[in-house]
Design a protein around this motif. Structure first.
Motif, PDB file in Angstrom:
ATOM      1  N   SER A   6      38.597  38.994  52.530  1.00  0.00           N
ATOM      2  CA  SER A   6      38.223  37.217  52.794  1.00  0.00           C
ATOM      3  C   SER A   6      37.306  36.958  51.981  1.00  0.00           C
ATOM      4  O   SER A   6      36.226  37.681  51.736  1.00  0.00           O
ATOM      5  CB  SER A   6      38.030  37.210  54.380  1.00  0.00           C
ATOM      6  OG  SER A   6      37.018  37.827  54.851  1.00  0.00           O
ATOM      7  N   LEU A   7      37.331  35.536  51.799  1.00  0.00           N
ATOM      8  CA  LEU A   7      36.283  34.883  51.047  1.00  0.00           C
ATOM      9  C   LEU A   7      36.197  33.622  51.564  1.00  0.00           C
ATOM     10  O   LEU A   7      36.991  32.861  51.711  1.00  0.00           O
ATOM     11  CB  LEU A   7      36.757  34.978  49.598  1.00  0.00           C
ATOM     12  CG  LEU A   7      35.829  34.670  48.493  1.00  0.00           C
ATOM     13  CD1 LEU A   7      34.600  35.345  48.211  1.00  0.00           C
ATOM     14  CD2 LEU A   7      36.825  34.695  46.921  1.00  0.00           C
ATOM     15  N   VAL A   8      34.627  33.100  51.654  1.00  0.00           N
ATOM     16  CA  VAL A   8      34.378  31.741  51.844  1.00  0.00           C
ATOM     17  C   VAL A   8      33.696  31.222  50.593  1.00  0.00           C
ATOM     18  O   VAL A   8      32.488  31.806  50.250  1.00  0.00           O
ATOM     19  CB  VAL A   8      33.448  31.631  53.419  1.00  0.00           C
ATOM     20  CG1 VAL A   8      33.126  30.105  53.635  1.00  0.00           C
ATOM     21  CG2 VAL A   8      34.135  32.305  54.396  1.00  0.00           C
ATOM     22  N   LEU A   9      34.138  30.041  50.158  1.00  0.00           N
ATOM     23  CA  LEU A   9      33.386  29.514  48.930  1.00  0.00           C
ATOM     24  C   LEU A   9      33.128  28.016  49.360  1.00  0.00           C
ATOM     25  O   LEU A   9      33.696  27.455  50.149  1.00  0.00           O
ATOM     26  CB  LEU A   9      34.442  29.311  47.810  1.00  0.00           C
ATOM     27  CG  LEU A   9      34.755  30.762  47.168  1.00  0.00           C
ATOM     28  CD1 LEU A   9      35.918  30.565  46.158  1.00  0.00           C
ATOM     29  CD2 LEU A   9      33.399  31.294  46.658  1.00  0.00           C
ATOM     30  N   GLN A  33      40.819  40.306  43.169  1.00  0.00           N
ATOM     31  CA  GLN A  33      41.105  41.533  42.845  1.00  0.00           C
ATOM     32  C   GLN A  33      42.283  42.091  43.372  1.00  0.00           C
ATOM     33  O   GLN A  33      42.794  42.130  44.410  1.00  0.00           O
ATOM     34  CB  GLN A  33      39.954  42.828  42.753  1.00  0.00           C
ATOM     35  CG  GLN A  33      38.600  42.179  42.366  1.00  0.00           C
ATOM     36  CD  GLN A  33      38.778  41.950  40.729  1.00  0.00           C
ATOM     37  OE1 GLN A  33      39.484  42.516  40.022  1.00  0.00           O
ATOM     38  NE2 GLN A  33      37.906  40.970  40.359  1.00  0.00           N
ATOM     39  N   CYS A  34      43.278  42.978  42.626  1.00  0.00           N
ATOM     40  CA  CYS A  34      44.338  43.722  42.899  1.00  0.00           C
ATOM     41  C   CYS A  34      44.302  44.838  42.164  1.00  0.00           C
ATOM     42  O   CYS A  34      44.435  44.934  41.026  1.00  0.00           O
ATOM     43  CB  CYS A  34      45.648  42.799  42.787  1.00  0.00           C
ATOM     44  SG  CYS A  34      47.113  43.495  43.245  1.00  0.00           S
ATOM     45  N   ASN A  35      44.350  46.041  42.990  1.00  0.00           N
ATOM     46  CA  ASN A  35      44.570  47.561  42.539  1.00  0.00           C
ATOM     47  C   ASN A  35      45.666  48.097  42.813  1.00  0.00           C
ATOM     48  O   ASN A  35      46.186  48.003  44.111  1.00  0.00           O
ATOM     49  CB  ASN A  35      43.170  48.384  42.844  1.00  0.00           C
ATOM     50  CG  ASN A  35      42.117  47.685  42.089  1.00  0.00           C
ATOM     51  OD1 ASN A  35      41.921  47.755  40.753  1.00  0.00           O
ATOM     52  ND2 ASN A  35      41.377  46.890  42.911  1.00  0.00           N
ATOM     53  N   PHE A  36      46.494  48.741  41.927  1.00  0.00           N
ATOM     54  CA  PHE A  36      47.820  49.448  42.472  1.00  0.00           C
ATOM     55  C   PHE A  36      47.702  50.804  42.112  1.00  0.00           C
ATOM     56  O   PHE A  36      47.156  51.318  41.119  1.00  0.00           O
ATOM     57  CB  PHE A  36      48.838  48.584  42.106  1.00  0.00           C
ATOM     58  CG  PHE A  36      48.861  48.088  40.627  1.00  0.00           C
ATOM     59  CD1 PHE A  36      48.145  47.121  40.280  1.00  0.00           C
ATOM     60  CD2 PHE A  36      49.453  48.818  39.693  1.00  0.00           C
ATOM     61  CE1 PHE A  36      48.179  46.805  39.099  1.00  0.00           C
ATOM     62  CE2 PHE A  36      49.445  48.445  38.193  1.00  0.00           C
ATOM     63  CZ  PHE A  36      48.840  47.151  37.990  1.00  0.00           C
ATOM     64  N   GLY A  96      43.725  29.252  52.083  1.00  0.00           N
ATOM     65  CA  GLY A  96      44.963  30.093  52.487  1.00  0.00           C
ATOM     66  C   GLY A  96      44.863  31.698  51.901  1.00  0.00           C
ATOM     67  O   GLY A  96      43.670  31.933  51.686  1.00  0.00           O
ATOM     68  N   THR A  97      45.803  32.290  52.094  1.00  0.00           N
ATOM     69  CA  THR A  97      46.125  33.521  51.724  1.00  0.00           C
ATOM     70  C   THR A  97      46.733  33.741  50.450  1.00  0.00           C
ATOM     71  O   THR A  97      47.710  33.305  50.105  1.00  0.00           O
ATOM     72  CB  THR A  97      46.702  34.489  52.785  1.00  0.00           C
ATOM     73  OG1 THR A  97      46.112  34.071  54.001  1.00  0.00           O
ATOM     74  CG2 THR A  97      46.583  35.806  52.676  1.00  0.00           C
ATOM     75  N   TYR A  98      46.132  34.852  49.650  1.00  0.00           N
ATOM     76  CA  TYR A  98      46.487  34.867  48.268  1.00  0.00           C
ATOM     77  C   TYR A  98      46.978  36.441  48.361  1.00  0.00           C
ATOM     78  O   TYR A  98      46.270  37.389  48.454  1.00  0.00           O
ATOM     79  CB  TYR A  98      45.721  34.848  47.162  1.00  0.00           C
ATOM     80  CG  TYR A  98      45.328  33.390  47.223  1.00  0.00           C
ATOM     81  CD1 TYR A  98      44.364  32.456  48.005  1.00  0.00           C
ATOM     82  CD2 TYR A  98      45.751  32.638  46.184  1.00  0.00           C
ATOM     83  CE1 TYR A  98      44.135  31.252  47.976  1.00  0.00           C
ATOM     84  CE2 TYR A  98      45.354  31.177  45.892  1.00  0.00           C
ATOM     85  CZ  TYR A  98      44.712  30.572  46.828  1.00  0.00           C
ATOM     86  OH  TYR A  98      44.340  29.372  46.804  1.00  0.00           O
ATOM     87  N   GLY A 150      46.592  40.939  51.066  1.00  0.00           N
ATOM     88  CA  GLY A 150      45.914  39.676  50.867  1.00  0.00           C
ATOM     89  C   GLY A 150      44.430  39.247  50.759  1.00  0.00           C
ATOM     90  O   GLY A 150      43.777  39.923  51.572  1.00  0.00           O
ATOM     91  N   THR A 151      44.101  38.497  50.329  1.00  0.00           N
ATOM     92  CA  THR A 151      42.910  37.997  50.393  1.00  0.00           C
ATOM     93  C   THR A 151      42.812  36.585  51.031  1.00  0.00           C
ATOM     94  O   THR A 151      43.568  35.444  50.420  1.00  0.00           O
ATOM     95  CB  THR A 151      42.376  37.793  49.112  1.00  0.00           C
ATOM     96  OG1 THR A 151      42.054  38.882  48.388  1.00  0.00           O
ATOM     97  CG2 THR A 151      40.731  37.028  49.211  1.00  0.00           C
ATOM     98  N   SER A 152      42.122  36.423  52.144  1.00  0.00           N
ATOM     99  CA  SER A 152      41.893  35.045  52.908  1.00  0.00           C
ATOM    100  C   SER A 152      40.939  34.259  52.293  1.00  0.00           C
ATOM    101  O   SER A 152      39.641  34.631  52.305  1.00  0.00           O
ATOM    102  CB  SER A 152      41.791  35.257  54.520  1.00  0.00           C
ATOM    103  OG  SER A 152      41.574  34.064  54.994  1.00  0.00           O
TER     104      SER A 152
END
Lengths: 114, 111
Positions: free
Chosen positions: B10-13, B22-25, B83-85, B104-106
């Motif tokens: 989660s992230l608040v801006l 970021q996305c790691n697979f 939203g969620t990414y 996801g990142t909220s």
């Protein structure tokens, strides 16, 4: 283009009842995907059809879940003897089927099992 | 194990700030696809690229397939970006389209 259509948008069932969810892919799309989304698990793959043929159902709980695609215009996901843990948003997506094809998602069906 | 991991969870801006998701697979991927989901809404495709950098509007997607990582940069965030990414990895080793999603990142953008 109406996009991917899913019906119903909301469904409430009692424990042990059957639930059938419907998906109409975008016209011309050959691939249909079913996913389940919960807060805890996130988005989980259930099953995938291409040209109406089942290709991969590795995500489907085997005993009570089944999916069909009787024609190119719709697919169904059936859950028998529903349990509270089946409560989730069930999402259907379609694509042109080839690699790099974009997935388009429907609005989802929110299933609540009491 | 989880094939796609997203950070932060989660992230608040504040409005106007930039965001870096970021996305790691963990497996070989042909491409990453980024989706946006409003609470209670469906997924909307944002960007998709097999490698390199791709832009659309205030969004920039960068994928480094060999290093099994990708990122989504949102510049000049707006309240409506909340939203969620979700990041989805497509694999090609099965011979057909096969997607794996992160959790996801909220993102919450405040005035």
């Amino acid at each position: 283009n109406a996009g991917v259509i899913q019906t119903p948008r909301h469904k409430v069932t009692g424990k042990g009842q059957e639930a059938t969810l419907w998906c109409e892919p975008i016209s011309g799309h050959s691939a249909v995907f079913w996913y389940r989304q919960t807060i805890v698990q996130g988005l989980e793959f259930l099953t995938y059809f291409r040209n109406q043929a089942p290709i991969d159902d590795s995500g489907m709980p085997k005993e009570r879940f089944s999916a069909q695609m009787p024609n190119q215009s719709h697919s169904t996901l059936k859950i028998q003897s529903t349990q509270p843990q089946d409560s989730a948003v069930y999402l259907c997506a379609s694509s042109m089927g080839q690699f790099y094809a974009e997935q388009f998602f429907g609005p989802g069906t929110r299933l609540t099992v009491l | 194990g989880q094939q796609v991991q997203q950070s932060p969870a989660s992230l608040v801006l504040q409005e106007g700030e930039n965001a870096e998701l970021q996305c790691n697979f963990s497996s070989t991927a042909t491409r990453l696809q980024w989706f946006y989901q409003r609470p209670g809404g469906s997924l909307v495709s944002l960007l998709s690229n097999p490698s390199g950098t791709k832009h659309t509007g205030r969004l920039t997607s960068t994928t480094v397939t060999k290093e099994r990582r990708g990122s989504l940069h949102i510049s000049s965030s707006q309240i409506t970006d909340s939203g969620t990414y979700l990041c989805a990895m497509e694999r090609d080793d099965t011979g057909y389209q096969n997607f794996y999603f992160g959790k996801g990142t909220s993102l919450t953008v405040i005035p």
